[in-house]
Design an enzyme around this catalytic site. Structure first.
Site, PDB file in Angstrom:
ATOM      1  N   ASP A 142       2.470   4.599  -4.311  1.00 40.93           N
ATOM      2  CA  ASP A 142       1.721   3.381  -3.775  1.00 40.93           C
ATOM      3  C   ASP A 142       1.314   2.511  -4.653  1.00 40.93           C
ATOM      4  O   ASP A 142       0.674   2.805  -5.284  1.00 40.93           O
ATOM      5  CB  ASP A 142       0.755   3.828  -2.769  1.00 40.93           C
ATOM      6  CG  ASP A 142      -0.057   2.461  -2.559  1.00 40.93           C
ATOM      7  OD1 ASP A 142       0.314   1.508  -2.728  1.00 40.93           O
ATOM      8  OD2 ASP A 142      -0.632   2.555  -1.533  1.00 40.93           O
ATOM      9  N   TYR A 195      20.435 -15.897   5.229  1.00 40.55           N
ATOM     10  CA  TYR A 195      20.286 -14.996   5.747  1.00 40.55           C
ATOM     11  C   TYR A 195      20.724 -13.282   4.890  1.00 40.55           C
ATOM     12  O   TYR A 195      20.387 -12.183   4.820  1.00 40.55           O
ATOM     13  CB  TYR A 195      21.268 -14.208   7.484  1.00 40.55           C
ATOM     14  CG  TYR A 195      20.794 -13.824   7.876  1.00 40.55           C
ATOM     15  CD1 TYR A 195      19.499 -13.912   8.783  1.00 40.55           C
ATOM     16  CD2 TYR A 195      20.902 -11.999   8.177  1.00 40.55           C
ATOM     17  CE1 TYR A 195      18.270 -13.169   9.978  1.00 40.55           C
ATOM     18  CE2 TYR A 195      20.559 -10.965   9.051  1.00 40.55           C
ATOM     19  CZ  TYR A 195      19.916 -11.255  10.026  1.00 40.55           C
ATOM     20  OH  TYR A 195      19.089 -11.205  10.525  1.00 40.55           O
TER      21      TYR A 195
HETATM   22  N1  F0G Z   1      -1.508   1.003  -0.103  1.00 44.24           N
HETATM   23  C1  F0G Z   1      -2.920  -0.018  -0.814  1.00 44.24           C
HETATM   24  C2  F0G Z   1      -3.184   0.866  -2.043  1.00 44.24           C
HETATM   25  C3  F0G Z   1      -3.489  -1.300  -0.824  1.00 44.24           C
HETATM   26  O1  F0G Z   1      -5.138  -1.404  -1.378  1.00 44.24           O
HETATM   27  C4  F0G Z   1      -3.244  -2.096   0.543  1.00 44.24           C
HETATM   28  C5  F0G Z   1      -3.836  -2.913   0.579  1.00 44.24           C
HETATM   29  C6  F0G Z   1      -2.194  -1.991   1.621  1.00 44.24           C
HETATM   30  C7  F0G Z   1      -1.399  -0.383   0.801  1.00 44.24           C
HETATM   31  C8  F0G Z   1      -1.320  -2.437   2.169  1.00 44.24           C
HETATM   32  O2  F0G Z   1      -0.337  -3.280   1.850  1.00 44.24           O
HETATM   33  O3  F0G Z   1      -2.429  -5.496   2.933  1.00 44.24           O
HETATM   34  O4  F0G Z   1       0.175  -6.034   2.189  1.00 44.24           O
HETATM   35  O5  F0G Z   1      -0.338  -4.171   4.279  1.00 44.24           O
HETATM   36  N2  F0G Z   1      -5.234  -3.392   0.207  1.00 44.24           N
HETATM   37  C9  F0G Z   1      -5.428  -4.771   0.772  1.00 44.24           C
HETATM   38  C10 F0G Z   1      -7.682  -4.763   0.415  1.00 44.24           C
HETATM   39  C11 F0G Z   1      -5.684  -4.977   2.162  1.00 44.24           C
HETATM   40  O6  F0G Z   1      -7.822  -5.561   0.692  1.00 44.24           O
HETATM   41  O7  F0G Z   1      -7.302  -4.392  -0.050  1.00 44.24           O
HETATM   42  P1  F0G Z   1      -0.481  -4.485   2.986  1.00 44.24           P
END
Ligand code: F0G
Length: 454
Positions: free
Chosen positions: A211, A69
């Protein structure tokens, strides 16, 4: 020749159900491709998220998963990989990208605050809005001209960003750069632009976060397109990119080539301490955050593999191959081809369908009926409704995304997809728009249902 730097060790059978069956299945799914069973899909280009093939070394690493954990060696392995590759000493694991978004925004966004950046991904936007905040899109305007090709369409319009920082002052929660920028076509951001944004962030004393779902693909484009970096090692470029940020939010399901996982990585301890209580509340203790020990092992290994230059070269060229060949047969695509997906300009492909009859969704339906190919609309369905007026928002582009999973499909699979779009192009005038039969209140593309319009 575009040589794959891997061979297949384990296979997963796929098959094409008949056209009549596909029509039946689609109707049952309310014309929403998210509701199809995967075995009814032949080539699945719905997303590149969590759909990659793990390597033998990732599977081997999973056997070493320490499921304690607290204080597990798997957590420390992940921490070391993040530190070596990204340069951030503090890490909070989360179950996936949006877990990181929830933890982060629950602490840093308060009612009435804004988050400027290049086009935010839809879950990011929803998490900011969920806290009463407002994401402000400062992407360069050329990003919204599908047929205009330029090397860094994920860049921020610096004048627009500075105007926003001046206008909102203390109401700016933080600046967010999405690298690569999914919402405008998987387009990269240059180091030159990142550096300039970082200067503005410092000038106005505002935190700068990234991001980094597709950071390695972004670094590859920097090497390929930004002169100064032509001879630089990808991992060195990654380190430089990250050096301008105070921290990063990662959906590891993309460039770390795992099926599930994510994290927040941070430069300083104060930010880490501010986020820790929310992380424990929402995701789990600080040494696992929604992942098992074996998940963290696969993720740590995946970070190394995802930043390998031979892998990236093949990956990016594969997506480019799909885009260029669709373009050759006359399909209008967003240019240049992005890192993880080809975006077809559905508005231009189906000019007889108005935006509020959703040409992107109509084209997604056609691709499934004609070839069992699953893709996703990135247009006015995804755009949703205005928070205040509740009117449908018109997306700036009506796109259909063909996302290519990592290390999964061969060139033959892609040739098949190209042939299906060639077929669709010939019958495009017969394709009809769609309307909602059920409209989900939030992130509506995931769970709404549709029917073709007359
Ligand atoms: N940021 C970006 C640029 C993304 O493309 C995604 C997810 C996320 C955050 C969220 O991440 O899915 O792990 O919760 N993109 C996917 C897509 C769903 O199909 O482009 P996550």
């Amino acid at each position: 020749m575009n040589l794959p730097p891997y061979k297949t060790k384990m296979v997963e059978p796929i098959g094409l159900v008949s056209r009549a069956e596909r029509i039946k299945k689609l109707k049952r799914a309310g014309y929403n491709l998210f509701f199809l069973n995967s075995e009814d899909v032949y080539i699945d280009l719905l997303t590149d998220s969590g759909t990659g093939a793990m390597s033998e070394n990732q599977w081997a690493a999973m056997m070493r998963g320490d499921e304690s954990y607290a204080g597990s060696s798997s957590f420390r392995n992940l921490q070391n990989a993040v530190k070596s590759i990204l340069g951030f000493p503090y890490i909070i694991p989360t179950h996936q990208g949006r877990g990181a978004e929830q933890v982060f925004n629950s602490v840093f966004v308060k009612n009435g605050m804004v988050v400027p950046g290049n086009a935010h991904f839809d879950t990011t936007r929803a998490h900011i809005e969920n806290r009463g905040g407002l994401p402000i899109d400062c992407t360069v305007s050329e990003a919204y001209r599908a047929d205009f090709s330029s090397p860094f369409k994920g860049n921020v319009d610096l004048a627009k960003l500075e105007k926003t920082l001046k206008k909102y002052k203390s109401r700016v929660a933080y600046i967010l750069l999405t690298v690569t920028c999914n919402s405008v076509g998987g387009q990269p951001e240059s180091i030159k632009n990142i550096k300039a944004v970082s200067r503005l962030a410092k000038k106005y004393k505002i935190g700068l976060f990234f991001d980094i779902a597709r950071f390695a693909e972004n670094a590859y484009f920097i090497k390929a397109r930004e002169k100064k970096y032509k001879n630089q090692n990808i991992r060195k470029i990654v380190r430089e990119m990250m050096s301008y940020a105070d921290g990063a939010l990662m959906s590891a399901k993309k460039d770390a080539i795992v099926n599930m996982g994510g994290f927040i990585a941070l430069k300083n301890k104060e930010t880490y301490s501010a986020l820790a209580p929310s992380a424990i509340l929402m995701e789990g203790f600080l040494h696992y955050g929604g992942m098992s020990g074996r998940d963290m092992e696969a993720l740590a290994q995946g970070l190394w593999e995802g930043t390998d230059e031979h892998y990236l070269k093949h990956r990016i060229s594969q997506v480019e191959y799909l885009g260029e060949n669709l373009s050759k047969i006359g399909i209008p695509i967003l240019k240049p081809v992005g890192g993880h997906a080809v975006y077809i300009d559905a508005g231009k492909t189906l000019p007889h369908i108005p935006w509020n009859k959703f040409p992107g969704q109509a084209l997604a339906i056609a691709a499934y009926i004609e070839g069992g190919v699953r893709s996703v609309e990135i247009g006015s369905v995804m755009e949703g409704r205005d928070q205040k007026t509740h009117e449908n928002k018109k997306a700036r582009m009506e796109l259909l995304r063909l996302a290519v999973p990592r290390r999964v499909y061969s060139q033959e699979h892609l040739d098949y997809v190209i042939s299906i779009f060639e077929k669709i192009f010939k019958i495009k005038n017969r394709i009809r728009g769609v309307k909602f039969t059920y409209e989900a209140p939030m992130l509506r593309h995931f769970s709404s249902r549709f029917t073709p319009t007359p």
